[in-house]
Scaffold this motif. Structure first.
Motif, PDB file in Angstrom:
ATOM      1  N   ASP A  32      57.302  33.390  21.615  1.00 37.20           N
ATOM      2  CA  ASP A  32      57.219  34.637  22.381  1.00 37.20           C
ATOM      3  C   ASP A  32      57.362  34.386  23.879  1.00 37.20           C
ATOM      4  O   ASP A  32      57.844  35.250  24.609  1.00 37.20           O
ATOM      5  CB  ASP A  32      55.886  35.338  22.127  1.00 37.20           C
ATOM      6  CG  ASP A  32      55.798  35.976  20.755  1.00 37.20           C
ATOM      7  OD1 ASP A  32      56.855  36.140  20.113  1.00 37.20           O
ATOM      8  OD2 ASP A  32      54.673  36.311  20.334  1.00 37.20           O
ATOM      9  N   ALA A  33      56.948  33.214  24.336  1.00 36.85           N
ATOM     10  CA  ALA A  33      57.011  32.887  25.761  1.00 36.85           C
ATOM     11  C   ALA A  33      58.427  32.526  26.205  1.00 36.85           C
ATOM     12  O   ALA A  33      58.761  32.702  27.379  1.00 36.85           O
ATOM     13  CB  ALA A  33      56.059  31.739  26.077  1.00 36.85           C
ATOM     14  N   LEU A  34      59.256  32.028  25.313  1.00 43.45           N
ATOM     15  CA  LEU A  34      60.603  31.599  25.691  1.00 43.45           C
ATOM     16  C   LEU A  34      61.469  32.704  26.309  1.00 43.45           C
ATOM     17  O   LEU A  34      62.130  32.458  27.318  1.00 43.45           O
ATOM     18  CB  LEU A  34      61.310  30.945  24.510  1.00 43.45           C
ATOM     19  CG  LEU A  34      60.825  29.532  24.184  1.00 43.45           C
ATOM     20  CD1 LEU A  34      61.532  29.001  22.947  1.00 43.45           C
ATOM     21  CD2 LEU A  34      61.018  28.591  25.352  1.00 43.45           C
ATOM     22  N   PRO A  35      61.484  33.925  25.777  1.00 43.46           N
ATOM     23  CA  PRO A  35      62.272  34.972  26.445  1.00 43.46           C
ATOM     24  C   PRO A  35      61.776  35.270  27.864  1.00 43.46           C
ATOM     25  O   PRO A  35      62.576  35.525  28.763  1.00 43.46           O
ATOM     26  CB  PRO A  35      62.112  36.193  25.534  1.00 43.46           C
ATOM     27  CG  PRO A  35      61.770  35.632  24.208  1.00 43.46           C
ATOM     28  CD  PRO A  35      60.977  34.390  24.479  1.00 43.46           C
ATOM     29  N   ARG A  36      60.468  35.211  28.069  1.00 42.42           N
ATOM     30  CA  ARG A  36      59.938  35.424  29.419  1.00 42.42           C
ATOM     31  C   ARG A  36      60.359  34.298  30.345  1.00 42.42           C
ATOM     32  O   ARG A  36      60.727  34.529  31.502  1.00 42.42           O
ATOM     33  CB  ARG A  36      58.414  35.542  29.380  1.00 42.42           C
ATOM     34  CG  ARG A  36      57.936  36.841  28.771  1.00 42.42           C
ATOM     35  CD  ARG A  36      56.459  37.050  28.982  1.00 42.42           C
ATOM     36  NE  ARG A  36      55.628  36.034  28.365  1.00 42.42           N
ATOM     37  CZ  ARG A  36      55.215  36.055  27.100  1.00 42.42           C
ATOM     38  NH1 ARG A  36      55.571  37.048  26.317  1.00 42.42           N
ATOM     39  NH2 ARG A  36      54.457  35.099  26.621  1.00 42.42           N
ATOM     40  N   GLU A  37      60.325  33.071  29.850  1.00 47.69           N
ATOM     41  CA  GLU A  37      60.761  31.931  30.659  1.00 47.69           C
ATOM     42  C   GLU A  37      62.251  32.041  30.979  1.00 47.69           C
ATOM     43  O   GLU A  37      62.678  31.742  32.087  1.00 47.69           O
ATOM     44  CB  GLU A  37      60.469  30.618  29.929  1.00 47.69           C
ATOM     45  CG  GLU A  37      58.999  30.317  29.762  1.00 47.69           C
ATOM     46  CD  GLU A  37      58.289  30.095  31.088  1.00 47.69           C
ATOM     47  OE1 GLU A  37      58.891  29.511  32.005  1.00 47.69           O
ATOM     48  OE2 GLU A  37      57.131  30.523  31.195  1.00 47.69           O
ATOM     49  N   ARG A  38      63.040  32.477  30.020  1.00 50.38           N
ATOM     50  CA  ARG A  38      64.479  32.666  30.238  1.00 50.38           C
ATOM     51  C   ARG A  38      64.706  33.725  31.317  1.00 50.38           C
ATOM     52  O   ARG A  38      65.560  33.578  32.192  1.00 50.38           O
ATOM     53  CB  ARG A  38      65.177  33.061  28.938  1.00 50.38           C
ATOM     54  CG  ARG A  38      66.669  33.242  29.105  1.00 50.38           C
ATOM     55  CD  ARG A  38      67.383  33.491  27.792  1.00 50.38           C
ATOM     56  NE  ARG A  38      67.547  32.224  27.093  1.00 50.38           N
ATOM     57  CZ  ARG A  38      66.977  31.909  25.929  1.00 50.38           C
ATOM     58  NH1 ARG A  38      66.225  32.776  25.307  1.00 50.38           N
ATOM     59  NH2 ARG A  38      67.172  30.746  25.380  1.00 50.38           N
TER      60      ARG A  38
END
Length: 67
Positions: A32-38
């Motif tokens: 779930d955190a990966l899209p925010r990091e992207r």
């Protein structure tokens, strides 16, 4: 805000979830955190007006385009 030059340093393979390693996170939380990091990477990189530099050691982040 726009800057003439931006340097994104340390964009290695483990940088995207580096902040999560300090906490006990499930795989779902990490994914779930990966899209925010992207999104954060996109915002940071699009603020460069003239030059953008990106560095990493060993393998690059999976959030960076290949090539």
């Amino acid at each position: 805000m726009e800057l003439r030059e931006i340097l994104l340093a340390g964009m290695g393979a483990d940088c995207a979830t580096a902040g999560l390693s300090e906490y006990e996170c499930s795989e779902d939380e990490v994914s779930d955190a990966l899209p925010r990091e992207r999104s954060l990477l996109y915002v940071a990189s699009t603020r460069a007006r003239d030059q953008l530099g990106v560095t990493w050691a060993k393998d690059s982040s999976p959030l960076l385009p290949a090539g």
